[in-house]
Design an enzyme around this catalytic site. Sequence first.
Site, PDB file in Angstrom:
ATOM      1  N   ASP A  12       0.873  -1.172   0.000  1.00  0.00           N
ATOM      2  CA  ASP A  12       0.000   0.000   0.000  1.00  0.00           C
ATOM      3  C   ASP A  12       0.909   1.220   0.000  1.00  0.00           C
ATOM      4  OD1 ASP A  12      -1.776   2.139   0.692  1.00  0.00           O
ATOM      5  OD2 ASP A  12      -3.161   0.652   1.544  1.00  0.00           O
ATOM      6  N   VAL A  16       0.479   2.856   6.432  1.00  0.00           N
ATOM      7  CA  VAL A  16      -0.540   2.707   7.478  1.00  0.00           C
ATOM      8  C   VAL A  16      -1.445   3.934   7.493  1.00  0.00           C
ATOM      9  CG1 VAL A  16      -0.954   2.416   9.943  1.00  0.00           C
ATOM     10  CG2 VAL A  16       0.973   1.249   8.858  1.00  0.00           C
ATOM     11  N   HIS A  17      -2.727   3.680   7.315  1.00  0.00           N
ATOM     12  CA  HIS A  17      -3.761   4.710   7.351  1.00  0.00           C
ATOM     13  C   HIS A  17      -4.973   4.050   7.985  1.00  0.00           C
ATOM     14  CE1 HIS A  17      -5.448   2.636   3.821  1.00  0.00           C
ATOM     15  NE2 HIS A  17      -4.174   2.483   3.505  1.00  0.00           N
ATOM     16  N   GLY A  18      -6.102   4.701   8.027  1.00  0.00           N
ATOM     17  CA  GLY A  18      -7.272   4.155   8.719  1.00  0.00           C
ATOM     18  C   GLY A  18      -7.656   2.760   8.285  1.00  0.00           C
ATOM     19  N   GLY A  21      -4.781   0.460   9.502  1.00  0.00           N
ATOM     20  CA  GLY A  21      -4.607   0.498  10.950  1.00  0.00           C
ATOM     21  C   GLY A  21      -5.817   0.072  11.750  1.00  0.00           C
TER      22      GLY A  21
END
Length: 159
Positions: A12, A16-18, A21
């Site tokens: 990705d 790390v994003h919503g 995560g």
Amino acid sequence: MATPDIVLTRIDNRLVHGQVGVVWTSALGINLILVANDEVANDELQQELMAATAETSDVGIRFWTIDKTIKTIHKASPRQHIFLVVRNPQDALRLVEGGVPIKKINVGNMHFTEGKEAISKKVYVDQNDRDTFNKLVDDGIDVFIQDVPDSSKKEITKL
């Protein structure tokens, strides 16, 4: 050397994003996100932003270079259930070639840039990416595009 419990590896470009995560971590039942990326391993601001997302899911997070990941991941505790996140297929291949036992690679987002073409709504590739995915598939790794855990999978066989 012990075999680390890498539950899933995800490519990705946002790392790390919503979605990663929160949504993926809860669906996978992991307790550690390991971001393997040379740039982020040395960027405290990006680490702080990603760590805040991981905290909302009550999971640990580490930021290692590709080389440190290759050298260190085999020391993981059996209690650690790892979600390995990389930015691009080339980093995933470096990990595989370095002996990291990756069995499955989820491709989430690879944004459009000049010279790339769509193979899904959120995944754009150039010839280097195609060659890298083909090598991963030839190595026996299950490579698939899947945005979120409850969406359908699109297997990558040969590009």
